[in-house]
Every structure is written in structure tokens, then in C-alpha cells.
Design a protein around this motif. Structure first.
Motif, PDB file in Angstrom:
ATOM      1  N   GLU A 406       0.848  -1.188   0.000  1.00 18.26           N
ATOM      2  CA  GLU A 406       0.000   0.000   0.000  1.00 18.26           C
ATOM      3  C   GLU A 406       0.885   1.239   0.000  1.00 18.26           C
ATOM      4  O   GLU A 406       1.621   1.487   0.948  1.00 18.26           O
ATOM      5  N   PHE A 407       0.833   1.986  -1.075  1.00 17.42           N
ATOM      6  CA  PHE A 407       1.594   3.225  -1.175  1.00 17.42           C
ATOM      7  C   PHE A 407       0.878   4.323  -0.397  1.00 17.42           C
ATOM      8  O   PHE A 407      -0.346   4.317  -0.260  1.00 17.42           O
ATOM      9  N   LYS A 408       1.636   5.272   0.092  1.00 17.66           N
ATOM     10  CA  LYS A 408       1.015   6.462   0.664  1.00 17.66           C
ATOM     11  C   LYS A 408       0.345   7.250  -0.460  1.00 17.66           C
ATOM     12  O   LYS A 408       0.771   7.195  -1.611  1.00 17.66           O
ATOM     13  N   LYS A 409      -0.695   7.991  -0.110  1.00 22.18           N
ATOM     14  CA  LYS A 409      -1.474   8.693  -1.127  1.00 22.18           C
ATOM     15  C   LYS A 409      -0.598   9.607  -1.976  1.00 22.18           C
ATOM     16  O   LYS A 409      -0.784   9.713  -3.188  1.00 22.18           O
ATOM     17  N   TRP A 410       0.360  10.270  -1.342  1.00 21.10           N
ATOM     18  CA  TRP A 410       1.189  11.227  -2.071  1.00 21.10           C
ATOM     19  C   TRP A 410       2.246  10.549  -2.935  1.00 21.10           C
ATOM     20  O   TRP A 410       2.916  11.211  -3.734  1.00 21.10           O
ATOM     21  N   GLU A 411       2.403   9.227  -2.811  1.00 25.87           N
ATOM     22  CA  GLU A 411       3.402   8.516  -3.602  1.00 25.87           C
ATOM     23  C   GLU A 411       2.871   8.022  -4.943  1.00 25.87           C
ATOM     24  O   GLU A 411       3.658   7.604  -5.798  1.00 25.87           O
ATOM     25  N   LEU A 412       1.557   8.046  -5.142  1.00 24.19           N
ATOM     26  CA  LEU A 412       1.000   7.400  -6.332  1.00 24.19           C
ATOM     27  C   LEU A 412       1.436   8.084  -7.623  1.00 24.19           C
ATOM     28  O   LEU A 412       1.656   7.424  -8.639  1.00 24.19           O
ATOM     29  N   GLY A 413       1.558   9.410  -7.603  1.00 22.70           N
ATOM     30  CA  GLY A 413       2.052  10.097  -8.793  1.00 22.70           C
ATOM     31  C   GLY A 413       3.457   9.658  -9.157  1.00 22.70           C
ATOM     32  O   GLY A 413       3.810   9.563 -10.341  1.00 22.70           O
ATOM     33  N   ARG A 414       4.277   9.379  -8.161  1.00 21.39           N
ATOM     34  CA  ARG A 414       5.631   8.869  -8.407  1.00 21.39           C
ATOM     35  C   ARG A 414       5.566   7.509  -9.107  1.00 21.39           C
ATOM     36  O   ARG A 414       6.382   7.205  -9.983  1.00 21.39           O
ATOM     37  N   LEU A 415       4.608   6.693  -8.673  1.00 20.79           N
ATOM     38  CA  LEU A 415       4.435   5.383  -9.301  1.00 20.79           C
ATOM     39  C   LEU A 415       4.109   5.544 -10.780  1.00 20.79           C
ATOM     40  O   LEU A 415       4.734   4.912 -11.640  1.00 20.79           O
ATOM     41  N   TYR A 416       3.122   6.388 -11.094  1.00 22.47           N
ATOM     42  CA  TYR A 416       2.745   6.556 -12.498  1.00 22.47           C
ATOM     43  C   TYR A 416       3.922   7.052 -13.327  1.00 22.47           C
ATOM     44  O   TYR A 416       4.147   6.586 -14.451  1.00 22.47           O
ATOM     45  N   ASN A 417       4.688   7.989 -12.789  1.00 20.41           N
ATOM     46  CA  ASN A 417       5.796   8.546 -13.560  1.00 20.41           C
ATOM     47  C   ASN A 417       6.988   7.605 -13.656  1.00 20.41           C
ATOM     48  O   ASN A 417       7.948   7.894 -14.369  1.00 20.41           O
ATOM     49  N   THR A 418       6.923   6.471 -12.963  1.00 26.25           N
ATOM     50  CA  THR A 418       7.925   5.421 -13.146  1.00 26.25           C
ATOM     51  C   THR A 418       7.573   4.558 -14.348  1.00 26.25           C
ATOM     52  O   THR A 418       8.430   3.886 -14.914  1.00 26.25           O
ATOM     53  N   GLY A 419       6.299   4.577 -14.747  1.00 25.86           N
ATOM     54  CA  GLY A 419       5.854   3.790 -15.887  1.00 25.86           C
ATOM     55  C   GLY A 419       5.957   4.555 -17.193  1.00 25.86           C
ATOM     56  O   GLY A 419       6.238   5.758 -17.225  1.00 25.86           O
ATOM     57  N   SER A 420       5.709   3.830 -18.287  1.00 29.84           N
ATOM     58  CA  SER A 420       5.703   4.434 -19.625  1.00 29.84           C
ATOM     59  C   SER A 420       4.288   4.607 -20.153  1.00 29.84           C
ATOM     60  O   SER A 420       3.965   5.635 -20.755  1.00 29.84           O
ATOM     61  N   ALA A 421       3.442   3.595 -19.955  1.00 36.92           N
ATOM     62  CA  ALA A 421       2.057   3.638 -20.428  1.00 36.92           C
ATOM     63  C   ALA A 421       1.185   2.882 -19.437  1.00 36.92           C
ATOM     64  O   ALA A 421       1.621   1.900 -18.826  1.00 36.92           O
ATOM     65  N   PHE A 422      -0.047   3.342 -19.279  1.00 38.14           N
ATOM     66  CA  PHE A 422      -0.978   2.761 -18.312  1.00 38.14           C
ATOM     67  C   PHE A 422      -1.962   1.853 -19.041  1.00 38.14           C
ATOM     68  O   PHE A 422      -2.493   2.223 -20.097  1.00 38.14           O
ATOM     69  N   VAL A 423      -2.205   0.669 -18.463  1.00 35.43           N
ATOM     70  CA  VAL A 423      -3.085  -0.319 -19.091  1.00 35.43           C
ATOM     71  C   VAL A 423      -4.245  -0.607 -18.146  1.00 35.43           C
ATOM     72  O   VAL A 423      -4.039  -0.897 -16.965  1.00 35.43           O
ATOM     73  N   TRP A 424      -5.481  -0.601 -18.681  1.00 35.36           N
ATOM     74  CA  TRP A 424      -6.676  -0.627 -17.833  1.00 35.36           C
ATOM     75  C   TRP A 424      -7.781  -1.454 -18.510  1.00 35.36           C
ATOM     76  O   TRP A 424      -8.799  -0.929 -18.940  1.00 35.36           O
ATOM     77  N   PRO A 425      -7.599  -2.791 -18.602  1.00 35.33           N
ATOM     78  CA  PRO A 425      -8.603  -3.625 -19.280  1.00 35.33           C
ATOM     79  C   PRO A 425      -9.766  -3.991 -18.358  1.00 35.33           C
ATOM     80  O   PRO A 425     -10.110  -5.164 -18.177  1.00 35.33           O
ATOM     81  N   SER A 426     -10.396  -2.994 -17.779  1.00 35.43           N
ATOM     82  CA  SER A 426     -11.418  -3.204 -16.759  1.00 35.43           C
ATOM     83  C   SER A 426     -12.722  -3.708 -17.368  1.00 35.43           C
ATOM     84  O   SER A 426     -13.096  -3.336 -18.481  1.00 35.43           O
ATOM     85  N   ARG A 427     -13.434  -4.513 -16.582  1.00 33.90           N
ATOM     86  CA  ARG A 427     -14.761  -4.971 -16.995  1.00 33.90           C
ATOM     87  C   ARG A 427     -15.862  -3.994 -16.576  1.00 33.90           C
ATOM     88  O   ARG A 427     -17.007  -4.154 -16.995  1.00 33.90           O
ATOM     89  N   GLY A 428     -15.518  -3.010 -15.762  1.00 30.32           N
ATOM     90  CA  GLY A 428     -16.513  -2.021 -15.370  1.00 30.32           C
ATOM     91  C   GLY A 428     -15.988  -1.114 -14.281  1.00 30.32           C
ATOM     92  O   GLY A 428     -15.308  -1.566 -13.360  1.00 30.32           O
ATOM     93  N   GLU A 429     -16.304   0.172 -14.373  1.00 33.07           N
ATOM     94  CA  GLU A 429     -15.853   1.159 -13.394  1.00 33.07           C
ATOM     95  C   GLU A 429     -16.993   2.107 -13.037  1.00 33.07           C
ATOM     96  O   GLU A 429     -17.779   2.506 -13.898  1.00 33.07           O
ATOM     97  N   GLY A 430     -17.025   2.475 -11.753  1.00 40.95           N
ATOM     98  CA  GLY A 430     -17.934   3.532 -11.323  1.00 40.95           C
ATOM     99  C   GLY A 430     -17.342   4.911 -11.558  1.00 40.95           C
ATOM    100  O   GLY A 430     -18.051   5.909 -11.624  1.00 40.95           O
ATOM    101  N   TYR A 431     -16.019   4.963 -11.676  1.00 42.77           N
ATOM    102  CA  TYR A 431     -15.316   6.181 -12.087  1.00 42.77           C
ATOM    103  C   TYR A 431     -14.021   5.816 -12.807  1.00 42.77           C
ATOM    104  O   TYR A 431     -13.828   6.181 -13.946  1.00 42.77           O
TER     105      TYR A 431
END
Length: 548
Positions: A406-431
């Protein structure tokens, strides 16, 4: 009369006042701080970012807590990661090192320096505000305060002295501080455990605090004493008083937990990831005065299922101070140059099976590509190591790295910027908040062409630049995550199309990255948490006018 050595007169009509133990407070530093003040209004107090001796943030500006009136810091104990990237107005600054215009200096007659009694800082700030001054902090200059968290008077003495000083401060200033707040409301929810509702609740509380809505917090799982401290001063402050059951009350939670709403005006704030909700949810929602939800997709699911009370789409949002392309990435990333990334609570709804199969079929070891998965168990006792035995395997496939933490809330942006592209093959989202946060950070996003996240990943019926949508079929819910989905439909993304789209972004990365950077600026503006919070404020104002 000579000035104290800790008061440095600066060309242009300013004084720098600094604690004598702050070594950075030189004439060159003072001139740089004065330059930062050029675009500020005439009446201001300006501070640099204060760091502790271990170079973590002590104060990135601050504010006054609404119930206890104690001054609090922003971003304390965080490293400098380019959060709050612009000079900004704040409710409070500590005065260990600050710039003040000469005309305010003459009127306020500051002491030689301000020590560890933070209440003296608070009193001076309020006196300055009485004269029309505003507080600002700039991220472009930083100083180390050597006594951060270690007051020179000693911690025991500090703990003994401050409560009495705070009482004196409240006698003088509480009415003034309280007058800034409006629309008192009770919120029942939870913020201290991982998951979508908890992140949503935290951001709602933070943005309502910044919007000066007076919030009383109730832990929906018991009494406030049953929930651990949140590490967020404004949340813990909201727990110190229960408010009143006569006030409007928001239960921000899933489905039937909204039966716990005991307010004088009952508001259920909930969502769904499929195209309907169970009968007991409908009964619960129809016993509210009104219902709030996160997306038009969820609203239509509620209405389709029989909810007859007014349903308002509030939305969610992205914090542009923590999710932007210049947030510092994590050190020591995987050795592969190209990193697909996803972020979810493990479950079939998130398309985990599809993601593993598509990635491992399409990419092989030696291609300089990997898949990074930041995940959490979907429920108490859920063991991800058991789930890993069920996903698709192929010898010679490119590596997958699992971050089961579990990352701290303020760390999540760091996580995204460590990646190159985001993948989201979700079957359904409320947001679908992670997809918005990733795009806010400038990552290309590959996502299912279905459900609520299309409301921010598309515009005018087309994918935003840097967004690639996955083909698939809307089919009956078959098995997996939730007892609440039986009898409804969700989306089954195509493995073959995901392979194709991941390869497309991999082979043409610079194009998709450039496009995503353009969309980043747009979504951070259009979907700032302040935008959805204003919808809450508008509803509370309307309720107050009608009900009270």
C-alpha cells in the motif's frame, strides 16, 4: 534604532526575518525570495519551503484547522518530489524564515525572530491578515530548520505549553477563523484503509476543507475512536467533534451501508461498476433525500434499477499538485526501459486475467519491456499469491513485477511517472480514478471502451489524445468479484485487441507520449478535485436554502 541581525533589509522594500539557526538566510537568498514576490499582491507574507534536518518537508505552507484552530503543515514528512509546483496562497505560514513588505513590517513590529512556539506565529499571521495580508509559499526556495520536530524548549515542555497558548489564541481569533466556514455537514465514511472509496473519501474531505466547508467526520465502521489516526491533520481534526444529526449527512460508501445515515437531510454518495444495483440498494437509496454518484454511467444504473429519488452526478477528480508530469519518479525502477503499468485491487473486474494473457503472449524476454502491477488484496484474507497460480503463464515471456504494497497517497504520482504507459482492461468502473491520475501524469492510457472512465478519457465522442480504447463485448456477469453484480452486465475486453493496442503504443511510443502530455494539461484542469467539490458546495447551498 538599529535592526536585529535576524532582520535583513532588502532593496525593493522588503525585510527578511529569519531564525538565527537557519544558515541559508543570506543576502543572496533574501534577494531571490524578493524576486519571487514580484508578482504577489502588495500585502503579503512569503515563505520558502521549510525542510527538517533529514531534508524532508516540515512545512510546504500550511493552514488553520477548522475545529481545533491549530496551525497545520502541508506535505509534512514528504520528500521534495515537485509537489505543489507553483507559488501559491495558503492559509498559514510558519515564520521561521519569511519575507514581509516594509509597510507591514512597520505596522506589525515583528520580534527579533520566531521560535518554536507556533502559536506566536499564528497570532502574527492573523494580525497580518487583519491588515489585508495574504500568505504565500514558494517551492523555488528551501531552507532547513534545524529544530524541526525537536523544539529547543524540549518536547515535554512544548507539549505542556502549547495547549494553554492555543486557548489564548482561540479566545482572540476563533470567531474570525470560524466565520470563513459555511454549510456544516456530517460525513460518514472511512479514510484509513486502502481502496477506492477510501481514496475518494480522503480527497473529498481535503477539497471540502480547502473550500471552507465545515465537516464533521463519523467513522462508518464504528466510533471515531475505533479508526486509526489518518496521518492527515484535517481529517483527524474533523473527528474531534461529531456535529449534529440535525445537519445534512453524507454517507460515502457502497450500497446498503447508506442505511447508517442518520442525518436531518440524508445523502447517499455511492457508485456501481455494472449496469444495475440490487433491490436492497434501491430500497436504501429511495429512503434518502437525495443520492450522489460518481458518473453518468452509475446514475443511469441507479435509475434503471428503480431509484426514484433525485440522483446528482458529482464525479471525482485528480489532484494537480501531486499528479502531473514533473512529479519525481521512484528511484531504482525495473531495468527495462519500457514499462507498462497498472494499479488496482486484485480482481476479475479489473481484467487481471486479460492483462496477464495479453502481455505474456505479446511480449517476450529480451524486448526491453516489462509489466508493473501495483495491487492490493480485494478483501480481508484475500491472498494474491494464490491468484498468481491461476493467471496465464508462458515460458520466455517478458517479466511482470508485482508491487503488493500500500503506497502512501502522495506517492501514487511517483508510481505513475515510473511507468511508460498505463493499461486498464477493466470490466466495469464507477469512475476509474487510476486511469485519470495516470493521464494527468502524462502517460498514454490503454483502457476498455466501456463504463464510467469514458467520461474523462473521451471528449466529444472521441478518445482524448494519448488514449487508446479496447474492443470487447458487454455480456452477463458470470463470476468473480462481487455478490452485487449478479443479474447485471459488464464488459469483457478482447485479449487479442489488447495485444494489438499494447504493441501499437510500444512501437509508436513517442507519438502517444506527446499526445498524452497534451491531454494531461486538459484533464488536470477539467477534472481537478475542486471542480467536483464545487458541485458538492452547490448542492449543500441549495439544500441549506430549502431546508434551513
Amino acid at each position: 534604532m538599529s535592526q536585529p541581525k535576524t532582520h535583513l533589509r532588502i532593496h525593493g522594500g522588503y525585510h527578511l526575518i529569519s531564525h538565527p539557526d537557519i544558515k541559508e538566510a543570506t543576502p543572496i537568498f533574501a534577494a531571490a525570495l524578493a524576486q519571487e514576490a514580484e508578482n504577489l499582491p502588495d500585502d503579503f507574507l512569503l515563505a520558502p519551503v521549510l525542510l527538517s534536518p533529514d531534508k524532508l518537508i516540515y512545512f510546504h505552507g500550511g493552514d488553520f484547522l477548522p475545529l481545533t484552530h491549530m496551525p497545520m503543515p502541508w506535505a509534512d514528512n514528504q520528500p521534495m518530489i515537485n509537489q505543489y509546483p507553483e507559488t501559491r496562497e495558503v492559509g498559514f505560514i510558519p515564520l521561521f524564515c519569511f519575507l514581509i513588505p516594509d509597510h507591514l513590517y512597520q505596522k506589525l513590529n515583528p520580534p527579533d525572530f520566531f521560535d518554536d512556539n507556533i502559536i506566536e506565529h499564528a497570532d502574527f499571521v492573523m494580525r497580518a491578515k487583519e491588515l489585508g495580508a495574504k500568505c504565500f509559499v514558494t517551492p523555488n526556495l528551501k531552507v532547513v530548520y534545524p529544530h524541526a520536530y525537536q523544539p529547543t524548549m524540549g518536547r515535554k515542555e512544548f507539549v505542556n505549553v502549547i495547549p494553554g497558548k492555543l486557548k489564548e489564541f482561540e479566545k482572540k481569533w476563533a470567531q474570525k477563523l470560524d466565520s470563513a466556514y459555511r454549510f456544516p455537514v456530517v460525513i460518514q465514511t472511512v479514510v484509513t484503509f486502502g481502496g477506492g472509496y477510501n481514496l475518494h473519501a480522503y480527497n473529498v474531505l481535503k477539497s471540502l476543507y480547502e473550500a471552507r466547508v465545515k465537516v464533521f467526520y463519523h467513522f462508518i465502521g464504528g466510533t471515531n475512536e475505533d479508526e486509526p489516526q489518518s496521518e492527515s491533520p484535517f481529517v483527524d481534526d474533523a473527528k474531534t467533534q461529531y456535529g449534529s444529526n440535525r445537519l445534512p449527512q453524507i454517507t460515502l460508501c457502497h450500497g446498503t451501508n447508506n442505511f447508517k445515515n442518520s442525518g436531518g437531510y440524508k445523502i447517499a454518495f455511492s457508485t456501481t461498476e455494472v449496469d444495475g444495483v440490487p433491490k436492497d440498494w434501491v430500497q436504501c437509496f429511495n429512503e434518502m433525500d437525495e443520492v450522489w454518484t460518481t458518473s453518468e454511467f452509475s446514475k443511469q444504473s441507479f435509475v434503471r434499477s428503480g431509484v426514484t429519488k433525485p440522483v446528482y452526478v458529482i464525479g471525482e477528480g485528480v489532484d494537480p499538485d501531486y499528479f502531473h508530469p514533473k512529479i519525481a519518479s521512484f528511484p531504482n525502477p525495473p531495468k527495462e526501459t519500457f514499462r507498462f503499468l497498472s494499479n488496482f485491487a486484485w480482481g476479475r473486474r479489473k481484467g487481471v486475467d486479460v492483462l496477464f494473457e495479453a502481455f505474456r503472449k505479446e511480449f517476450s524476454a529480451g524486448e526491453d519491456v516489462c509489466l508493473m502491477l501495483k495491487t492490493l488484496p480485494a478483501w480481508s484474507g484475500h491472498k494474491i499469491e494464490d491468484e498468481l497460480k491461476l493467471v496465464y503463464e508462458r515460458k520466455g515471456a517478458a517479466p511482470v513485477y508485482l508491487y503488493d504494497v500500500e503506497f502512501k497517497k502522495w506517492e501514487l504520482g511517483r508510481l505513475y511517472n515510473t511507468g511508460s504507459a498505463f493499461v486498464w482492461p477493466s470490466r466495469g468502473e464507477g469512475y476509474g480514478l487510476p486511469a485519470l491520475e495516470a493521464l494527468g501524469c502524462g502517460l498514454p492510457v490503454i483502457a476498455s471502451n466501456h463504463s464510467a472512465h469514458l467520461e474523462f478519457l473521451t471528449k466529444d465522442g472521441q478518445p482524448r489524445p494519448g488514449v487508446v480504447l479496447l474492443d470487447g463485448k458487454v455480456e452477463s456477469y458470470d463470476k468473480g468479484d462481487s455478490i452485487y453484480y449478479n443479474g447485471f452486465n459488464w464488459f469483457n475486453p478482447s485479449v487479442d485487441d489488447l495485444r494489438k493496442k499494447m504493441r501499437l503504443v510500444f512501437d509508436n511510443f513517442q507519438k502517444y507520449k506527446d499526445d498524452a502530455m497534451r491531454s494531461s494539461e486538459d484533464v488536470r484542469r477539467e477534472f481537478d478535485w475542486k471542480v467536483s467539490t464545487q458541485r458538492i458546495v452547490d448542492r449543500l447551498e441549495a439544500i441549506t436554502q430549502v431546508k434551513w
